[in-house]
Design an enzyme around this catalytic site. Sequence first.
Site, PDB file in Angstrom:
ATOM      1  N   CYS A  97       0.867  -1.184   0.000  1.00 20.14           N
ATOM      2  CA  CYS A  97       0.000   0.000   0.000  1.00 20.14           C
ATOM      3  C   CYS A  97       0.901   1.231   0.000  1.00 20.14           C
ATOM      4  O   CYS A  97       2.047   1.151  -0.443  1.00 20.14           O
ATOM      5  CB  CYS A  97      -0.989  -0.026   1.169  1.00 20.14           C
ATOM      6  SG  CYS A  97      -0.242  -0.055   2.806  1.00 20.14           S
TER       7      CYS A  97
ATOM      8  N   ASN B 145       2.180   1.479   4.430  1.00 21.38           N
ATOM      9  CA  ASN B 145       2.464   0.189   5.085  1.00 21.38           C
ATOM     10  C   ASN B 145       2.124   0.222   6.578  1.00 21.38           C
ATOM     11  O   ASN B 145       2.765  -0.431   7.389  1.00 21.38           O
ATOM     12  CB  ASN B 145       3.931  -0.226   4.867  1.00 21.38           C
ATOM     13  CG  ASN B 145       4.239  -1.679   5.232  1.00 21.38           C
ATOM     14  OD1 ASN B 145       5.361  -1.999   5.634  1.00 21.38           O
ATOM     15  ND2 ASN B 145       3.277  -2.564   5.113  1.00 21.38           N
TER      16      ASN B 145
ATOM     17  N   CYS C 161      -1.569   0.721   7.369  1.00 30.42           N
ATOM     18  CA  CYS C 161      -3.015   0.439   7.470  1.00 30.42           C
ATOM     19  C   CYS C 161      -3.383  -0.810   6.665  1.00 30.42           C
ATOM     20  O   CYS C 161      -3.548  -1.899   7.219  1.00 30.42           O
ATOM     21  CB  CYS C 161      -3.851   1.637   6.997  1.00 30.42           C
ATOM     22  SG  CYS C 161      -3.576   3.139   7.961  1.00 30.42           S
ATOM     23  N   ARG C 162      -3.521  -0.658   5.356  1.00 29.42           N
ATOM     24  CA  ARG C 162      -4.090  -1.725   4.543  1.00 29.42           C
ATOM     25  C   ARG C 162      -3.189  -2.943   4.388  1.00 29.42           C
ATOM     26  O   ARG C 162      -3.620  -4.085   4.617  1.00 29.42           O
ATOM     27  CB  ARG C 162      -4.474  -1.172   3.158  1.00 29.42           C
ATOM     28  CG  ARG C 162      -5.578  -0.142   3.220  1.00 29.42           C
ATOM     29  CD  ARG C 162      -5.686   0.644   1.928  1.00 29.42           C
ATOM     30  NE  ARG C 162      -4.517   1.504   1.710  1.00 29.42           N
ATOM     31  CZ  ARG C 162      -4.304   2.221   0.615  1.00 29.42           C
ATOM     32  NH1 ARG C 162      -5.173   2.175  -0.368  1.00 29.42           N
ATOM     33  NH2 ARG C 162      -3.229   2.985   0.525  1.00 29.42           N
ATOM     34  N   SER C 163      -1.943  -2.739   3.956  1.00 25.52           N
ATOM     35  CA  SER C 163      -1.123  -3.921   3.635  1.00 25.52           C
ATOM     36  C   SER C 163      -0.682  -4.741   4.848  1.00 25.52           C
ATOM     37  O   SER C 163      -0.646  -5.976   4.745  1.00 25.52           O
ATOM     38  CB  SER C 163       0.074  -3.551   2.743  1.00 25.52           C
ATOM     39  OG  SER C 163       0.972  -2.701   3.402  1.00 25.52           O
TER      40      SER C 163
ATOM     41  N   ASP D 237      -8.216   4.026   0.864  1.00 27.15           N
ATOM     42  CA  ASP D 237      -7.234   4.476   1.845  1.00 27.15           C
ATOM     43  C   ASP D 237      -7.987   5.054   3.046  1.00 27.15           C
ATOM     44  O   ASP D 237      -8.702   6.050   2.905  1.00 27.15           O
ATOM     45  CB  ASP D 237      -6.361   5.552   1.174  1.00 27.15           C
ATOM     46  CG  ASP D 237      -5.288   6.080   2.097  1.00 27.15           C
ATOM     47  OD1 ASP D 237      -5.355   5.826   3.315  1.00 27.15           O
ATOM     48  OD2 ASP D 237      -4.379   6.751   1.591  1.00 27.15           O
TER      49      ASP D 237
END
Length: 158
Positions: free
Chosen positions: A8, A11, A13-15, A126
Amino acid sequence: MKRVLFVCLGNICRSPLAQALFEKEIEERGLSPAVVADSCGCSGWHSGDLPDPRMRTEAARHGIDLTHRARKITNRDGSEFDYIFAMDEEIYDRLSDELGEKYWNKIRLFREWDQPDADGSRDVPDPYYGGREGFAAVYDICERNCRLIADRLFPCND
Ligand code: 4NP
């Protein structure tokens, strides 16, 4: 051994969430340690940091402990990983700049096998500048798509 990378922007939050949920999926399918996962960001803005507290809180509500430390992608990731999943279309485009051309065939969109949203998007939105509901939505998307990815990459024979 197969290596899977989730990417993401920050690095945090999402990934890292996708990494943790994919590791759980792999563990439950009896595929670890033959399949390993990692995550990184296109930026180094948060290098060394734990995931965002809001993401950790949402994960903890589901019994998931996020302990990954953020890092920026390097060209070596292109050679070391077999599958590289971009969390949104913008990251997908940036990955072709970050990684050498010979690695482009490894790059996939994280939601490649998911239903697109009503607006046709396959992004994991995001959540960084939004509220708690954004993090809850990211959790649901990541959980569903980690299952879909494991189904596609490592189908069971029984
Ligand atoms: P991520 O979210 O890419 O899912 O980790 C973000 C984290 C940090 C920032 C943006 C997005 N930031 O602008 O610092």
